[in-house]
Design a protein around this motif. Structure first.
Motif, short mmCIF file in Angstrom:
data_model
loop_
_atom_site.label_atom_id
_atom_site.label_comp_id
_atom_site.label_asym_id
_atom_site.label_seq_id
_atom_site.Cartn_x
_atom_site.Cartn_y
_atom_site.Cartn_z
N GLN A 66 9.16 -46.83 19.84
CA GLN A 66 9.92 -47.93 20.45
C GLN A 66 10.47 -47.54 21.82
OE1 GLN A 66 10.23 -46.75 17.39
NE2 GLN A 66 10.37 -48.40 15.88
N LYS A 69 11.82 -49.35 12.63
CA LYS A 69 10.80 -49.18 11.59
C LYS A 69 9.40 -49.25 12.23
CE LYS A 69 13.87 -51.37 8.24
NZ LYS A 69 14.07 -52.52 7.31
N ASN A 70 8.44 -49.00 11.36
CA ASN A 70 7.02 -49.09 11.76
C ASN A 70 6.69 -48.26 13.00
OD1 ASN A 70 6.52 -50.98 9.64
ND2 ASN A 70 7.38 -52.57 10.94
N PRO A 71 6.91 -46.96 13.02
CA PRO A 71 7.47 -46.16 11.93
C PRO A 71 8.97 -45.91 12.13
CG PRO A 71 6.54 -44.71 13.56
CD PRO A 71 6.33 -46.11 14.08
N ASN A 72 9.59 -45.33 11.09
CA ASN A 72 10.97 -44.89 11.21
C ASN A 72 11.04 -43.65 12.10
OD1 ASN A 72 11.03 -45.97 8.02
ND2 ASN A 72 12.73 -46.59 9.31
N GLU A 108 14.61 -55.50 13.74
CA GLU A 108 14.02 -54.57 14.69
C GLU A 108 13.65 -55.26 16.00
OE1 GLU A 108 10.77 -50.94 14.76
OE2 GLU A 108 10.38 -52.69 13.50
N GLU A 109 13.30 -56.54 15.93
CA GLU A 109 12.97 -57.27 17.15
C GLU A 109 14.20 -57.39 18.05
OE1 GLU A 109 10.00 -58.28 18.30
OE2 GLU A 109 9.27 -57.09 16.60
#
Length: 326
Positions: A75, A175-178, A222-223
Motif C-alpha cells: 500500500q 489487508k491483501n496482504p497484511n 482499507e479503501e
C-alpha cells in the motif's frame, strides 16, 4: 543507550531516533524510560523492539524477525493522488484555539484511575433503553466520557465546534496482504470526529460514543486508508513536517485520546519478571491524553488540561451524572 541518528528525512537528522535510560533504585527495582521518534516507529513497533530485546537478553530466539523496508507494505508503493475518494477530516486543519496561545503555559498534567465498576456504570449509561447500541466498545464509551467531560469543563460556548482525534494502528486494517508481523515503522492513521459542544454535553453519553464509533469504523475500510495515503501524497514532498500536528492543533476546543491499552509492554521481561507498571513519561500539551489498561480491567487516564479546568474535570470524571445535569 542511543541509536545513532540518520538523515531519515528532511529536518530530522539532529533528532535521536531511539533513546533508552535505565534507573536503578536502592530497593532493587529498575525503571526503563524510552523515547522514540514517530517518523521512525509507532507504539506497536516500539513494543516489538523492546520485547525482542528482552528475549535476546534471556537467551531466547526471536519469534518474529524484524522488517524495516517500507516496500514490504504494497500500500505504500501504490500512491494514486487522484484517487482521494473520501473526506479526511483527520488531516484537515484543527479548530483554531479559543484563547491566547500564551495561556498554554498554564496547563498541567494529572493522572486518574477509572475503576472497572466505574466503567460498568458508564456502559449502562451509554446504552439507551429505546435504542440498541450494545456493540459500543469499552474504549468508545470511555473516550466519549472523557470527551464530554472535557467539553464541559472547558466552558465551550454551545455553538462551538469541538474536534476529537484518535490515533489508529493500521496494522490489522491494511489487508491483501497484511503488513509483516515484524514490520518496524510507523503505521499510525487517525480517526477524527467533530460536533457542537452543546450536542456533546447535553445529549446522553451514547451520542458522543456513537460519533466516535462512526469515526473509528471508517478506518476499518482499507479503501479509506488507501484514500488517506493518497491524500497525504498531495502535500509537498519537500516538506514532510506539513502534516504533523503541533500543540496548537490539539488544544481547546480540540482533544486527542491515544489508547495504549493493547500495547504489549506487560510482556517486557529481561529476566527480572514482568513489569509492575507501564505508562507515559509525561503529557506535554493541553488537550493531549493517554489511556492505558490496568491489571484489574480498569484504565488509567493521563491528561493535560488548563489548571483552572483540572479540579472540575476530576469531579465530573468520577461523578459523571454531574455532567448531564450541569
Amino acid at each position: 543507550m542511543v541509536i545513532p541518528t540518520c538523515d531519515y528525512s528532511k529536518g530530522l537528522s539532529s533528532f535521536p531516533l531511539f533513546m533508552v535510560q535505565f534507573t536503578r533504585f536502592k530497593c532493587g527495582g529498575v525503571c526503563m524510560g524510552i523515547a522514540t521518534h514517530h517518523h521512525v516507529n509507532d507504539g506497536s513497533a516500539c513494543a516489538y523492539f523492546v520485547n525482542s530485546w528482552t528475549r535476546i537478553a534471556r537467551g531466547l530466539e526471536l519469534l518474529v524477525l524484524p522488517v524495516h523496508e517500507r516496500s514490504a507494505i504494497p500500500q505504500f508503493s501504490t500512491y494514486e493522488p487522484t484517487q482521494v475518494k473520501f473526506r479526511h477530516l483527520e488531516y484537515e486543519p484543527s479548530i483554531p484555539p479559543t484563547f491566547s496561545l500564551g495561556k498554554m503555559c498554564t496547563s498541567m498534567e494529572s493522572s486518574f484511575t477509572l475503576s472497572k465498576s466505574l466503567i460498568n456504570a458508564l456502559k449502562q449509561e451509554a446504552t439507551p433503553k429505546q435504542v440498541e447500541i450494545s456493540n459500543l466498545s469499552t474504549f468508545e464509551i470511555v473516550a466519549a466520557h472523557v470527551w464530554r467531560t472535557t467539553c464541559k469543563v472547558r466552558g465551550l460556548a454551545p455553538h462551538q465546534d469541538a474536534k476529537l482525534y484518535i490515533p489508529i494502528d493500521g496494522r490489522p486494517r491494511l489487508k491483501n496482504p497484511n503488513p509483516p508481523k515484524g514490520y518496524y515503522g510507523n503505521l499510525i492513521f487517525f480517526a477524527a470526529c467533530i460536533a457542537k459542544s452543546r450536542d456533546i454535553t447535553c445529549n446522553p453519553l451514547w451520542y458522543a460514543a456513537t460519533k466516535i464509533k462512526e469515526a473509528i469504523q471508517r478506518t476499518k475500510d482499507e479503501e479509506y486508508l488507501k484514500s488517506a495515503l493518497n491524500f497525504l501524497e498531495t502535500f509537498p514532498k519537500d516538506d514532510p513536517m506539513v502534516v504533523l500536528s503541533g500543540p496548537e492543533s490539539i488544544t481547546s476546543p480540540n482533544l486527542m485520546i491515544n489508547s495504549w491499552a493493547k500495547l504489549p509492554f506487560c510482556e517486557t521481561d529481561f529476566g527480572w519478571g514482568n513489569p509492575i507498571f507501564g505508562g507515559t513519561g509525561g503529557v506535554r500539551y493541553e488537550g493531549l491524553s493517554f489511556l492505558t489498561q490496568n491489571m484489574d480491567g480498569g484504565f488509567s487516564l493521563n491528561i493535560n488540561l488548563f489548571k483552572d479546568d483540572m479540579s472540575l474535570f476530576e469531579k465530573c470524571l468520577y461523578d459523571f451524572k454531574i455532567v448531564s445535569s450541569m
